[in-house]
Design a protein around this motif. Structure first.
Motif, PDB file in Angstrom:
ATOM      1  N   ASN A  50      22.013  48.138  48.500  1.00 38.91           N
ATOM      2  CA  ASN A  50      22.899  48.065  47.346  1.00 38.91           C
ATOM      3  C   ASN A  50      22.088  48.310  46.072  1.00 38.91           C
ATOM      4  OD1 ASN A  50      24.941  47.476  45.540  1.00 38.91           O
ATOM      5  ND2 ASN A  50      24.866  45.255  45.847  1.00 38.91           N
ATOM      6  N   MET A  52      17.243  39.418  42.876  1.00 39.69           N
ATOM      7  CA  MET A  52      17.263  39.436  41.412  1.00 39.69           C
ATOM      8  C   MET A  52      17.213  38.036  40.783  1.00 39.69           C
ATOM      9  SD  MET A  52      20.466  38.331  40.391  1.00 39.69           S
ATOM     10  CE  MET A  52      20.694  39.102  38.816  1.00 39.69           C
ATOM     11  N   TRP A  94      29.027  44.733  40.951  1.00 38.51           N
ATOM     12  CA  TRP A  94      28.296  43.540  41.390  1.00 38.51           C
ATOM     13  C   TRP A  94      28.140  42.520  40.266  1.00 38.51           C
ATOM     14  CZ3 TRP A  94      24.065  40.419  40.764  1.00 38.51           C
ATOM     15  CH2 TRP A  94      23.768  39.582  41.842  1.00 38.51           C
ATOM     16  N   ASP A 141      18.738  46.795  39.671  1.00 41.15           N
ATOM     17  CA  ASP A 141      18.504  45.695  40.616  1.00 41.15           C
ATOM     18  C   ASP A 141      18.960  46.204  41.971  1.00 41.15           C
ATOM     19  OD1 ASP A 141      18.935  43.436  42.279  1.00 41.15           O
ATOM     20  OD2 ASP A 141      20.877  43.062  41.331  1.00 41.15           O
ATOM     21  N   THR A 142      18.073  46.243  42.951  1.00 41.30           N
ATOM     22  CA  THR A 142      18.537  46.706  44.261  1.00 41.30           C
ATOM     23  C   THR A 142      18.238  45.673  45.334  1.00 41.30           C
ATOM     24  OG1 THR A 142      16.629  47.794  45.300  1.00 41.30           O
ATOM     25  CG2 THR A 142      17.746  49.001  43.505  1.00 41.30           C
ATOM     26  N   GLY A 143      19.006  45.727  46.403  1.00 41.06           N
ATOM     27  CA  GLY A 143      18.797  44.799  47.509  1.00 41.06           C
ATOM     28  C   GLY A 143      19.035  45.479  48.842  1.00 41.06           C
ATOM     29  N   MET A 172      15.311  40.120  51.572  1.00 39.75           N
ATOM     30  CA  MET A 172      15.915  41.209  50.810  1.00 39.75           C
ATOM     31  C   MET A 172      14.813  41.991  50.107  1.00 39.75           C
ATOM     32  SD  MET A 172      18.859  41.037  47.868  1.00 39.75           S
ATOM     33  CE  MET A 172      20.230  40.463  48.834  1.00 39.75           C
ATOM     34  N   SER A 208      19.291  36.159  46.543  1.00 41.15           N
ATOM     35  CA  SER A 208      19.059  37.600  46.432  1.00 41.15           C
ATOM     36  C   SER A 208      17.809  37.854  45.598  1.00 41.15           C
ATOM     37  CB  SER A 208      20.272  38.329  45.853  1.00 41.15           C
ATOM     38  OG  SER A 208      20.428  37.986  44.508  1.00 41.15           O
ATOM     39  N   VAL A 223      22.297  48.214  42.093  1.00 42.75           N
ATOM     40  CA  VAL A 223      23.159  47.748  41.003  1.00 42.75           C
ATOM     41  C   VAL A 223      22.668  48.326  39.677  1.00 42.75           C
ATOM     42  CG1 VAL A 223      24.127  45.731  39.829  1.00 42.75           C
ATOM     43  CG2 VAL A 223      23.530  45.579  42.249  1.00 42.75           C
TER      44      VAL A 223
HETATM   45  N1  SER Z   1      21.868  41.760  43.522  1.00 47.20           N
HETATM   46  C1  SER Z   1      22.371  42.686  44.488  1.00 47.20           C
HETATM   47  C2  SER Z   1      22.742  42.028  45.786  1.00 47.20           C
HETATM   48  O1  SER Z   1      22.560  40.872  45.947  1.00 47.20           O
HETATM   49  C3  SER Z   1      21.314  43.740  44.745  1.00 47.20           C
HETATM   50  O2  SER Z   1      20.070  43.132  44.879  1.00 47.20           O
HETATM   51  O3  SER Z   1      23.234  42.678  46.659  1.00 47.20           O
END
Ligand code: SER
Length: 580
Positions: free
Chosen positions: A202, A43, A160, A225-227, A92, A41, A204
């Motif tokens: 998502n 982050m 999360w 933190d977004t994904g 991502m 991911s 976070v």
């Molecule tokens: N860490 C979160 C995820 O993996 C948002 O980046 O979904």
């Protein structure tokens, strides 16, 4: 209709305008995580910024992060090709705040990007929040999301965590409704796993840190933190719910169809999908320094490659195919990921060599499999012994055999496979007679068997984090080494070069991640147990170094440089002597 590459640029451009630094994707092999097999991911490269252990000269970042999920906890390999949204490789998109902005900015940013920049109709969107997060609910209402489209979720789906330890927090997710032609219900409903409502982003709210003993503390700073799964967003913007029908992956499917002279949408459709997905993960892994092997990350790569190669074979390909698809991938993704362009010759050569080799046994292995199935009759599981023979003699990874059986509605007796594997290892050990060298002591073979091979990271880095798998003192495994003691440490991964080929092993330092004052000096590195295990000879200067803990490893750079120079000089001297 925006292409996937357009969407990536829109995302990064939007956040750049909002004062974010555009940071390149980190490698698929994480340098700053002791246990993670692959970056999974966005982050991961920022993990230590959330906890405040590390700072950088920016507080806002945005990335397109390459991710692989094909081993360990997040393993999607089995479903790839058969579903609309499973991948071994995906991108991502993310925006990050490190103690800078929090919920009140992150939610409006996301909403503006989704509804204005990407022009996704607001009435097709709904959001989830963690059930106690009234603040997030208020902010969503303020940007214009009606109450009945804000769903409170009381499970870990909306809290999360990166793993059993590390930064974590409540999250809010944006869902897209593909419409009632697809089966499925909104998040939180019993039908939520259907294809109708798809999570696209998502966000976070990083505000806690979870520890090994189960306790949690509030972080000093609040971060974001977004994904966003770009393939999903591309799908919906291109009017489909199938990631494999989006422009980028479709181009790879067409390349596969071209190379095998077959119909991309014909009966071999699934094969093309598997090939397109696996082409991405294998090529990116090779570009990041992973090579096919029989252990660790290299084995995951080999499993993916061989799986793709079997699917090419089923399309009737007589000659190696995968390497011929690399130019299509580079055309699609080379601009966003220049490492792919740099590594193109290496990727092509590696794929070609592996496929050429595997082809020599693939036909015979598949024939053996078919004969065995006929012999067994309807419905029976393939015995573990047969699956093991396919593995051992024909180079079929277990999941390749499982994938081949899946089409026939059959399964493998995996317990039997494990037994056969254990039996072979026991025999090999019994047959082995030591030479008396330290590296040949039985204990190193036992460790190699139990822990697997060490992943060597030292081709492109001299620092990395890793986990201490076991420690050895006076020829026996111990739980820990204390200050003043000397012994050996076996890591899951290391940048330290182990003595071989006439080049001496690296020395340097290890520091405990829990407390960086705890220091061990590494005086030598040796390859033990048939060369599989890298053992670091250490003297503990301060603290207690225990099994299972994570450490930061640092090679003595100056010494490594001299060793290299000496090693090259030795080669030159030998050559000069030969010529004299
Ligand atoms: N860490 C979160 C995820 O993996 C948002 O980046 O979904």
């Amino acid at each position: 209709m925006p292409s996937l590459n357009d969407i990536r640029s829109t995302f990064l451009g939007y956040f750049e305008k909002q004062g974010h630094q555009v940071v390149p994707s980190s490698p698929l092999v994480p340098r700053n995580d002791p246990t993670l097999m692959f970056t999974n991911s966005g982050m991961v490269q920022f993990k230590n910024l959330f906890t405040g252990v590390e700072t950088r000269d920016y507080k806002r970042a945005t990335t397109a992060q390459k991710c692989v999920r094909a081993g360990g906890k997040h393993n999607d390999l089995d479903n790839v090709g058969y579903t609309a949204r499973h991948h071994t490789f995906f991108e991502m998109m993310g925006n990050f705040s490190f103690g800078d902005y929090f919920k009140t900015e992150a939610i409006p940013f996301a909403w503006e990007l989704v509804t204005r920049e990407l022009d996704i109709p607001a009435e097709r969107l709904l959001v989830t929040i963690y059930h106690t997060d009234d603040e997030a609910a208020e902010i969503w209402k303020k940007v214009g999301v009606p109450d009945d489209r804000i769903i409170r979720i009381d499970t870990t789906d909306n809290f999360w965590m990166m793993g059993p330890t590390g930064p974590c927090g409540p999250c809010t997710e944006i869902f897209f409704d593909h419409g009632d032609k697809y089966w499925g219900g909104p998040p939180g409903s019993p039908e939520e796993d259907g294809d109708r409502f798809v999570e696209i982003w998502n966000l976070v709210f990083m505000q806690n840190e979870q520890f090994e003993d189960g306790s949690m503390r509030a972080l000093d700073m609040q971060s974001i933190d977004t994904g966003m799964g770009i393939e999903r967003v591309a799908a919906l913007l291109q009017g489909t719910n199938d990631n494999y029908s989006t422009d980028l992956i479709r181009a790879l499917i067409e390349a596969s169809a071209d190379a095998t002279s077959s119909d991309p949408d014909g009966p071999g459709k699934t094969h093309h999908r598997v090939i397109a997905d696996h082409l991405r993960s294998t090529s990116f892994l090779i570009a990041d320094g992973v090579m096919p092997s029989n252990d660790g990350r290299g084995y995951v790569l080999r499993r993916i490659m061989r799986r793709a190669m079997r699917h090419a074979h089923m399309l009737g390909a007589k000659d190696p195919v995968m390497h011929r698809l690399v130019p299509a991938l580079v055309r699609q993704m080379g601009q966003a990921y220049p490492e792919l362009v740099r590594a193109q010759p290496l990727i092509e050569e590696t794929l070609k060599l592996e496929e050429t080799r595997f082809k020599q046994t693939l036909d015979r292995g598949l024939k053996l499999l078919d004969d065995e199935l006929v012999r067994l009759g309807e419905g029976a599981k393939l015995p573990g012994q047969a699956a093991f023979k396919l593995y051992d003699t024909y180079g079929f990874p277990l999941d390749l055999t499982q994938d081949a059986l899946r089409e026939r509605g059959r399964e493998v007796d995996t317990g039997g496979f494990d037994e056969a594997m254990a039996e072979q290892k026991a025999k090999a050990r019994a047959a082995w007679s030591g030479s008396g060298e330290a590296a040949d002591l039985a204990i190193w073979f036992e460790i190699a068997d139990a822990k697997g091979a060490t992943d060597f990271l030292g081709y492109d880095t001299e620092t990395a984090e890793g986990q201490m798998l076991t420690l050895v003192k006076d020829g026996a495994e111990v739980d820990a080494l204390e200050a003043g003691e000397s012994g050996w440490v076996v890591m899951n991964q290391t940048p330290f070069y182990g003595e071989s080929g006439g080049q001496v092993g690296d020395s340097g330092w290890m520091r405990r991640l829990e407390d960086e004052h705890d220091l061990a000096e590494v005086t030598d590195t040796q390859k033990m147990g048939g060369g599989k295990v890298f053992a670091h000879q250490v003297t503990i200067k301060q603290g207690r170094f225990a099994k299972g803990e994570a450490v930061a490893l640092e090679v003595d750079h100056a010494r490594r440089g001299k060793i290299r120079a000496n090693h090259s000089a030795t080669h030159l001297l030998h050559e000069a002597l030969r010529r004299a």
